[in-house]
Design an enzyme around this catalytic site. Structure first.
Site, PDB file in Angstrom:
ATOM      1  CG  ASP A 180      -1.669  -1.503   1.226  1.00  0.00           C
ATOM      2  OD1 ASP A 180      -2.275  -1.509   0.111  1.00  0.00           O
ATOM      3  OD2 ASP A 180      -1.893  -1.878   2.071  1.00  0.00           O
ATOM      4  CD  GLU A 185      -9.413  -1.832  -1.907  1.00  0.00           C
ATOM      5  OE1 GLU A 185      -9.647  -2.179  -0.200  1.00  0.00           O
ATOM      6  OE2 GLU A 185      -9.065  -3.550  -2.229  1.00  0.00           O
TER       7      GLU A 185
END
Length: 558
Positions: A57, A230
């Protein structure tokens, strides 16, 4: 009263004096993956990934000539590793954003709980860095600083955010926005349907203004029922605002998509060639040096006006199993007709990238093959070491030893435990340590642990069995099974793990003796994300416990 105080102090001294400890005098790690064996010119070539092993991430920003990168840390502490670079390839550890327990409460959360998808931004108007993220056990929050090297603020929670993956955008006019993943207004039409919400942010008041607006429902190509939109990022390029998101879930169908509008509120126009990054289709299953699950990207513009993407990807060894977790990769971004592309369709990510003007460092422990050794001769732990769930007060270093005070928590529980963890950064690696430890009973154990989850791990350590000192090896894949054991003496013990993708070998040596094999070819696929679920990469721990009970304790919710 005075007698009570004296008795309390005496009891504390006695307890400290009688505390069971384990000492590790060194730790050596060597990675040797074939994908990093190709000789490259480091002045203009680099290995992908740029951060290898459990650096998922990624989020990035640039201030002047320095780039700042953060990654998810889940239930490890300190939280949110921060790295800096001058060339986007050669990175230097710069501590952690969340380095105080007050910033990141993690008690009771499972290994893949904690901190999800941090996003780092810089607001030019007030010259302030912001890091915003989700702690699944406490809520969404941000911290800020004028100088990352001086530390970050206490968390400012944002209870209006219902969801995960928040990200800031600061416009040229000084306005602030937060985008995040959230539930679909009115309820989902199908499983996995999510939306992207946006709030206005009061920069001066450090607070959200008003209610959210749902700016993207479901994702792109909605007629195909896309799932898990997302990881949103909002940015501006020339006359357009861009909304870039991950889509398809963080597994093999992962991708990155983008939309644009002339106003942050929309309406949004989809890129005609979405996804702009993926490894899910059009590639040979038997290709060399495969990368899977590419997505969750962030973009940055360099000083010369070139654009680059950082994103996560994985290095599977078979059937999309990987023990190294989700790495951070780098690719150039090309712009055409007002749309960016990170990677052309049906193109495999190469293990070697090209970038002019690189500034290679002598010791890059993030990428390629490397060896590092820790002799624990500093008063603080090296930044590579992590603890679980804010565990503190159990370790001491600085005298050539890492001393762990045994706690009753063990690897199978969601409790504080006596262990420090380093990332497994290669499929092929060797890790070894030297241990001084005398178990007092059959509950005491110390050695090396390999962690993927509370019920997916391997423990290799010294203990007592039936009153006799032994070295034991156990493997957990939901259930815990003994693999091998051997009787040993009470002196110094060396432990070594050698991994070859799926299979792990375990060696030991007493004192200055020869290496002995305890078990060869142990199936390490239980350390893969594919089998275990969850979000971390396998971690190598120097581990000790005064309760080696292999039955997981009662589980708690996130």
């Amino acid at each position: 009263m005075r007698r009570n105080i004296i008795a309390t102090i005496a009891m504390a001294i006695a307890t400290t004096a009688s505390a069971q400890t384990a000492q590790f005098s060194n730790f050596r790690y060597t990675g040797n993956d074939s994908r990093f064996s190709e000789s490259i010119d480091r002045t203009h070539q680099y290995y992908n990934p740029i951060l290898a092993g459990f650096y998922p991430d990624p989020s990035i920003c640039r201030v002047g000539d320095t780039y700042y990168l953060v990654n998810s840390s889940f239930t490890f502490f300190p939280g949110v590793p921060l790295s800096t670079s001058k060339d986007l390839v050669n990175w230097t550890p710069a501590g952690h954003v969340l380095d105080r327990p007050s910033q990141v409460p993690l008690k009771g959360q499972n290994v893949s709980g904690g901190i999800f998808a941090p996003a780092i931004s810089y607001n030019k108007k007030n010259k302030t860095f912001y890091m915003i993220t989700t702690n699944v056990g406490a809520g969404n929050f941000f911290v800020k600083t004028k100088n990352p090297a001086a530390g970050w603020s206490e968390p400012i929670y944002l209870p209006k955010i219902d969801g995960i993956d928040p990200s800031f955008f600061f416009d040229d006019n000084g306005k602030g926005y937060i985008v995040h993943n959230g539930p679909v207004v009115g309820g989902a039409d199908y499983e996995g349907q999510r939306s992207i919400r946006m709030f206005e942010f009061d920069v001066k008041g450090d607070s959200i203004k008003g209610d959210f607006k749902e700016i993207l429902r479901g994702g792109t190509h909605v007629e195909e029922r896309p799932i898990w939109i997302e990881g949103p990022h909002l940015f501006k390029y020339k006359k357009y605002y861009y909304l870039m998101c991950a889509e398809g879930g963080t597994g093999p169908w992962h991708s990155e998509v983008i939309l644009r509008a002339k106003n942050p509120n929309g309406p949004w126009e989809e890129c005609p060639h979405n996804p702009i990054l993926t490894q899910r289709t059009g590639l040979k299953a038997d290709r060399q040096n495969p990368v899977s699950s590419a997505g969750h990207a962030d973009l940055v513009e360099d000083e010369k006006g070139n654009w680059w993407a950082v994103f996560l990807g994985c290095r599977p060894y078979e059937q999309d199993m990987y023990n190294t977790g989700r790495d951070t990769y780098l690719l150039p971004v090309t712009w055409k007709d007002g749309w960016p592309t990170i990677l052309e369709p049906n193109k495999a990510i190469s293990p070697v990238g090209e970038k002019a003007g690189l500034q290679p460092t002598e010791n890059n422990y993030f990428s390629g093959n490397f060896t590092y050794e820790d002799h624990f001769d500093k008063a603080t732990l090296d930044s590579r070491w992590m603890r679980l769930r804010n565990s503190e007060g159990f370790w001491k270093t600085g005298d050539g030893h890492l001393t762990l005070t045994l706690m009753p928590g063990n690897i199978y529980q969601r409790e504080p435990l006596s262990a420090v963890w380093a990332r497994q950064q290669h499929g092929t690696f060797t890790a070894e340590t030297t241990l001084d430890f005398t178990p007092r009973n059959d509950k005491d154990i110390a050695g090396i642990a390999l962690l993927q989850k509370e019920d997916h791990n391997i423990v290799f350590g010294k203990t007592l069995v039936g009153g006799k000192t032994m070295i034991t090896l156990t493997r957990s894949e939901r259930f815990t099974m003994p693999i091998a054991s051997a009787y040993i003496g009470n002196g110094t013990l060396k432990l070594k793990v050698e991994a070859h993708d799926r299979y792990y070998d375990f060696f030991y040596a007493e004192g200055n003796g020869e290496w002995m094999i305890l078990a060869r070819g142990v199936d390490g696929s239980n350390l893969s994300t594919q089998k275990s679920g969850g979000f971390i990469g396998a971690c190598i721990g120097l581990y000790a416990s005064s309760d080696k009970d292999m039955k997981p304790k009662a589980k708690r919710p996130f």
